[in-house]
Design a protein around this motif. Structure first.
Motif, PDB file in Angstrom:
ATOM      1  N   VAL A   1       0.839  -1.211   0.000  1.00  0.00           N
ATOM      2  CA  VAL A   1       0.000   0.000   0.000  1.00  0.00           C
ATOM      3  C   VAL A   1       0.866   1.249   0.000  1.00  0.00           C
ATOM      4  N   ILE A   2       1.940   1.245   0.813  1.00  0.00           N
ATOM      5  CA  ILE A   2       2.845   2.403   0.871  1.00  0.00           C
ATOM      6  C   ILE A   2       3.501   2.634  -0.486  1.00  0.00           C
ATOM      7  N   LEU A   3       3.929   1.562  -1.136  1.00  0.00           N
ATOM      8  CA  LEU A   3       4.583   1.705  -2.440  1.00  0.00           C
ATOM      9  C   LEU A   3       3.613   2.207  -3.504  1.00  0.00           C
ATOM     10  N   MET A   4       2.372   1.727  -3.449  1.00  0.00           N
ATOM     11  CA  MET A   4       1.376   2.218  -4.418  1.00  0.00           C
ATOM     12  C   MET A   4       1.138   3.706  -4.239  1.00  0.00           C
ATOM     13  N   GLY A   5       1.146   4.176  -3.013  1.00  0.00           N
ATOM     14  CA  GLY A   5       0.971   5.609  -2.771  1.00  0.00           C
ATOM     15  C   GLY A   5       2.114   6.446  -3.276  1.00  0.00           C
ATOM     16  N   SER A   6       3.274   5.824  -3.494  1.00  0.00           N
ATOM     17  CA  SER A   6       4.445   6.553  -4.006  1.00  0.00           C
ATOM     18  C   SER A   6       4.619   6.390  -5.504  1.00  0.00           C
ATOM     19  N   GLY A   7       3.605   5.849  -6.183  1.00  0.00           N
ATOM     20  CA  GLY A   7       3.654   5.751  -7.638  1.00  0.00           C
ATOM     21  C   GLY A   7       4.193   4.455  -8.179  1.00  0.00           C
ATOM     22  N   TYR A   8       4.401   3.458  -7.353  1.00  0.00           N
ATOM     23  CA  TYR A   8       4.908   2.172  -7.816  1.00  0.00           C
ATOM     24  C   TYR A   8       3.764   1.295  -8.322  1.00  0.00           C
ATOM     25  N   GLU A   9       4.067   0.472  -9.317  1.00  0.00           N
ATOM     26  CA  GLU A   9       3.180  -0.606  -9.734  1.00  0.00           C
ATOM     27  C   GLU A   9       3.526  -1.820  -8.884  1.00  0.00           C
TER      28      GLU A   9
ATOM     29  N   GLY B   1       8.784   4.129 -13.144  1.00  0.00           N
ATOM     30  CA  GLY B   1       9.729   4.765 -14.071  1.00  0.00           C
ATOM     31  C   GLY B   1      10.084   3.910 -15.256  1.00  0.00           C
ATOM     32  N   LEU B   2       9.147   3.022 -15.692  1.00  0.00           N
ATOM     33  CA  LEU B   2       9.444   2.176 -16.846  1.00  0.00           C
ATOM     34  C   LEU B   2       9.634   3.006 -18.113  1.00  0.00           C
ATOM     35  N   ALA B   3       9.032   4.198 -18.149  1.00  0.00           N
ATOM     36  CA  ALA B   3       9.193   5.061 -19.332  1.00  0.00           C
ATOM     37  C   ALA B   3      10.654   5.439 -19.553  1.00  0.00           C
ATOM     38  N   GLY B   4      11.449   5.480 -18.462  1.00  0.00           N
ATOM     39  CA  GLY B   4      12.863   5.781 -18.617  1.00  0.00           C
ATOM     40  C   GLY B   4      13.613   4.725 -19.392  1.00  0.00           C
ATOM     41  N   ARG B   5      13.081   3.478 -19.395  1.00  0.00           N
ATOM     42  CA  ARG B   5      13.696   2.416 -20.172  1.00  0.00           C
ATOM     43  C   ARG B   5      13.372   2.547 -21.656  1.00  0.00           C
ATOM     44  N   PHE B   6      12.188   3.106 -21.960  1.00  0.00           N
ATOM     45  CA  PHE B   6      11.814   3.303 -23.358  1.00  0.00           C
ATOM     46  C   PHE B   6      12.489   4.530 -23.967  1.00  0.00           C
TER      47      PHE B   6
ATOM     48  N   THR C   1      14.804  12.905 -24.371  1.00  0.00           N
ATOM     49  CA  THR C   1      15.966  13.160 -23.519  1.00  0.00           C
ATOM     50  C   THR C   1      15.535  13.486 -22.098  1.00  0.00           C
ATOM     51  N   CYS C   2      14.477  14.274 -21.955  1.00  0.00           N
ATOM     52  CA  CYS C   2      13.951  14.582 -20.613  1.00  0.00           C
ATOM     53  C   CYS C   2      13.407  13.320 -19.942  1.00  0.00           C
ATOM     54  N   ILE C   3      12.708  12.474 -20.706  1.00  0.00           N
ATOM     55  CA  ILE C   3      12.145  11.248 -20.137  1.00  0.00           C
ATOM     56  C   ILE C   3      13.254  10.292 -19.706  1.00  0.00           C
ATOM     57  N   SER C   4      14.374  10.299 -20.418  1.00  0.00           N
ATOM     58  CA  SER C   4      15.454   9.371 -20.096  1.00  0.00           C
ATOM     59  C   SER C   4      16.057   9.634 -18.724  1.00  0.00           C
ATOM     60  N   PHE C   5      15.819  10.809 -18.136  1.00  0.00           N
ATOM     61  CA  PHE C   5      16.328  11.092 -16.805  1.00  0.00           C
ATOM     62  C   PHE C   5      15.459  10.485 -15.711  1.00  0.00           C
ATOM     63  N   LEU C   6      14.298   9.914 -16.077  1.00  0.00           N
ATOM     64  CA  LEU C   6      13.467   9.239 -15.085  1.00  0.00           C
ATOM     65  C   LEU C   6      14.141   7.951 -14.635  1.00  0.00           C
ATOM     66  N   SER C   7      14.149   7.706 -13.337  1.00  0.00           N
ATOM     67  CA  SER C   7      14.780   6.505 -12.788  1.00  0.00           C
ATOM     68  C   SER C   7      13.828   5.327 -12.878  1.00  0.00           C
ATOM     69  N   HIS C   8      14.373   4.205 -13.331  1.00  0.00           N
ATOM     70  CA  HIS C   8      13.616   2.948 -13.320  1.00  0.00           C
ATOM     71  C   HIS C   8      13.999   2.194 -12.048  1.00  0.00           C
ATOM     72  N   SER C   9      13.105   2.189 -11.070  1.00  0.00           N
ATOM     73  CA  SER C   9      13.374   1.592  -9.759  1.00  0.00           C
ATOM     74  C   SER C   9      12.583   0.303  -9.613  1.00  0.00           C
ATOM     75  N   GLN C  10      13.221  -0.708  -9.019  1.00  0.00           N
ATOM     76  CA  GLN C  10      12.606  -2.010  -8.789  1.00  0.00           C
ATOM     77  C   GLN C  10      12.780  -2.391  -7.326  1.00  0.00           C
ATOM     78  N   ILE C  11      11.737  -2.968  -6.743  1.00  0.00           N
ATOM     79  CA  ILE C  11      11.741  -3.366  -5.329  1.00  0.00           C
ATOM     80  C   ILE C  11      11.216  -4.787  -5.225  1.00  0.00           C
ATOM     81  N   TRP C  12      11.913  -5.607  -4.449  1.00  0.00           N
ATOM     82  CA  TRP C  12      11.471  -6.959  -4.138  1.00  0.00           C
ATOM     83  C   TRP C  12      11.295  -7.073  -2.625  1.00  0.00           C
ATOM     84  N   ALA C  13      10.330  -7.866  -2.204  1.00  0.00           N
ATOM     85  CA  ALA C  13      10.098  -8.090  -0.771  1.00  0.00           C
ATOM     86  C   ALA C  13       9.592  -9.505  -0.570  1.00  0.00           C
ATOM     87  N   LEU C  14       9.893 -10.054   0.603  1.00  0.00           N
ATOM     88  CA  LEU C  14       9.488 -11.420   0.945  1.00  0.00           C
ATOM     89  C   LEU C  14       9.042 -11.445   2.400  1.00  0.00           C
ATOM     90  N   GLN C  15       7.846 -12.012   2.649  1.00  0.00           N
ATOM     91  CA  GLN C  15       7.319 -12.162   4.000  1.00  0.00           C
ATOM     92  C   GLN C  15       7.856 -13.468   4.580  1.00  0.00           C
TER      93      GLN C  15
END
Length: 545
Positions: free
Chosen positions: A222-230, A243-248, A485-499
């Motif tokens: 829930v916290i990650l979704m509030g920060s714009g993560y899928e 930030g997947l657009a930064g990869r494109f 060029t402006c879009i390429s400065f977006l960071s593509h961030s990935q997070i993994w978690a395990l309960q």
């Protein structure tokens, strides 16, 4: 058939989430079975149980008392997936040589077109052949070999439309497309995959790793979704990205560069341009000045337009230097009717019918004067070469019999349209007169009146969007390049978690903003609520105990 048990201890390997590391030893195995016993940070122990087929040669060696052994070579290639070795020990060197050749081709594809662009700034473009004959003569070649023959043979007088430059541009475009297909597109495909991690050890090896002792993976999502993560959940595992657009964006940058190169090629092969110097009061036809630059150049009806120079005049600073120059132009159709009139100046061109007329230069064409109340006479002004960038023009009024072997006359010099300097028959200074002042000057018994100084306007003519097919393509390419060029400065961030029970193991990485990423992650994890055990559950636990 015999059975052999082989224990290998392999040095620590750099972890890779996409590959399983196998020992680099060429073992000929049959019906082999590989069991992973232990995999930690120190070493990897394997037990390989396999059956060896006894060949005829080995049987003979055994009869002769020669012990058989297995040879392991550090420089041998990797085992293939089916257990058979492939290639030879020279494969690594061949791969390096291929990499060097590929890198060298890419460097050449970029540097050589850039070198041609640099040459364009050194070699004057679009000049008459006589200019190159004089500037690059054969008796004094530049750099010991470079003459006008090289310029015309390679087309360096029109660099951006010569076959050499267009071929190099095509090579650069092919390199960009190959890079997009082999590197950028696979990276995007990998980034789009939902890669859940079911190992706390692999998560802890990410660029950022943290453990939440009493937390819920659902609250983290829930916290990650509030920060714009899928966010994606699968059992006790979580995967999130943004930030997947930064990869494109790199693909878009390559496409934009290809658009710019295509548009530049179309302009080089399908545009018109030309320049002309016209004295005040004369006319010229647009089509006579504009010349095609390639096989895609097609004239329009507007090229039949006639241009008349009504007046040419200058503005000056208080110091007397030229500040600005203007041309009053009229456009006439085939019937001689004026269809447009405008006074142009530097940075204020005239646009009509798909072409543009720019004010770029000026000169003095003639000096109009009267001699002993006769005339007026028009004397042509010629440019004189002096040191420096300042312009100087001169003319000569002969005095006496033209058949005399010792012909003398009155010399006149001018730097602009403001004043004329006159010299007598002996070359001595006689005086200064302003045009249109009607003030006479007596030189060696001759009455001279400077009536007017006639200037010439220097004009550059170029086509506009409707006749140059490359202009809209280049504009679109530059616009798309700025956006991607402006879009390429977006960071593509990935997070993994395990309960893991009540503990949540969190790890993540990013391709940009690596310094700020840990701070952002700590800020997000600080918002995850802590699970507090209730008093009723503690009582039930104590009673059951």
């Amino acid at each position: 058939m015999e059975t052999l048990a082989l224990n290998l201890s392999i040095p620590p390997l750099k972890p890779n989430p996409y590959h399983t590391h196998l020992p680099k030893y060429p073992l000929s195995l049959s019906a082999s079975q590989i069991h992973y016993l232990k995999h930690n940070k120190r070493n990897l122990s394997l037990t390989i149980t396999c059956k060896l087929k006894a060949t005829r040669q080995s049987a003979e060696r055994e009869k002769g008392g020669v012990a058989g052994n297995i040879s392991a070579s550090e420089g041998a290639p990797l085992l293939s997936e089916d257990g058979n070795g492939g290639g030879n020990s020279a494969g690594g060197g061949g791969g390096k040589s291929k990499l060097v050749k590929k890198l060298w081709r890419r460097v050449l594809s970029v540097l050589v077109p850039s070198g041609c662009s640099l040459l364009r700034t050194i070699i004057e473009q679009g000049e008459a052949p006589g200019f190159y004959f004089q500037k690059y003569p054969e008796d004094h070649p530049a750099l010991g070999f470079f003459t006008w023959r090289w310029i015309f043979a390679l087309g360096f007088d029109h660099m951006f439309s010569c076959p050499l430059f267009l071929s190099l541009l095509a090579l650069l475009a092919a390199s960009l497309m190959a890079c997009t297909y082999t590197t950028q597109i696979p990276l995007v495909k990998v980034a789009r995959r939902w890669s859940f991690s079911h190992s706390a050890e692999s998560i802890s090896k990410q660029e950022f790793a943290e453990t939440l002792p009493r937390a819920s993976i659902q609250d983290l999502g829930v916290i990650l979704m509030g920060s714009g993560y899928e966010v994606f959940l699968k059992g006790p595992s979580l995967y999130a990205f943004k930030g997947l657009a930064g990869r494109f964006a790199p693909i878009g940058v390559h496409l934009a560069m290809l658009l710019i190169m295509v548009g530049g090629t179309l302009t080089a092969a399908g545009s018109f341009k030309g320049s002309v110097t016209v004295p005040q009061g004369l006319n010229f036809i647009v089509g006579d000045v504009l010349g095609p630059s390639g096989f895609l150049s097609f004239p329009t009806e507007a090229f039949n337009t006639e241009v008349h120079v009504n007046r040419f005049f200058m503005d000056y600073y208080d110091s007397g230097e030229v500040r600005q120059f203007h041309s009053d132009l009229s456009l006439l159709d085939l019937e001689g009717k004026e269809v447009m009139r405008k006074t142009i100046s530097v940075n204020d061109p005239l646009r009509y019918g798909g072409f543009t007329i720019y004010q770029t230069d000026w000169s003095l064409s003639a000096l109009q004067l009267m001699k002993d109340d006769e005339g007026p006479f028009n004397l042509a002004m010629a440019p004189l070469k002096i040191n420096g960038d300042k312009k100087l023009y001169g003319t000569f009024l002969p005095v006496g019999s033209p058949d005399s072997p010792d012909l003398k006359g009155i010399s006149m010099l001018a730097r602009d349209l403001q004043s004329i300097v006159l010299y007598d028959l002996e070359g001595k200074f006689a005086g200064i007169r302003r045009p249109n002042s009607k003030l006479p000057i007596d030189i060696d018994g001759h009455k001279i009146v400077v009536v007017d100084a006639i200037g010439s306007t220097g004009l550059d003519l170029k086509v506009m969007d409707r006749t140059d097919p490359g202009v809209p393509v280049v504009y679109a390419g530059f616009g798309f390049l700025m956006l991607t060029t402006c879009i390429s400065f977006l960071s593509h961030s990935q997070i993994w978690a395990l309960q893991d029970g009540t503990t949540v193991v969190v790890g993540g990485k990013t391709n940009r903003a690596k310094i700020d990423f840990p701070d952002d992650m700590n800020h997000l994890l600080d918002q995850v609520p802590e699970i507090v055990e209730s008093s009723s559950s503690r009582q039930s636990n104590s009673s059951s105990g």
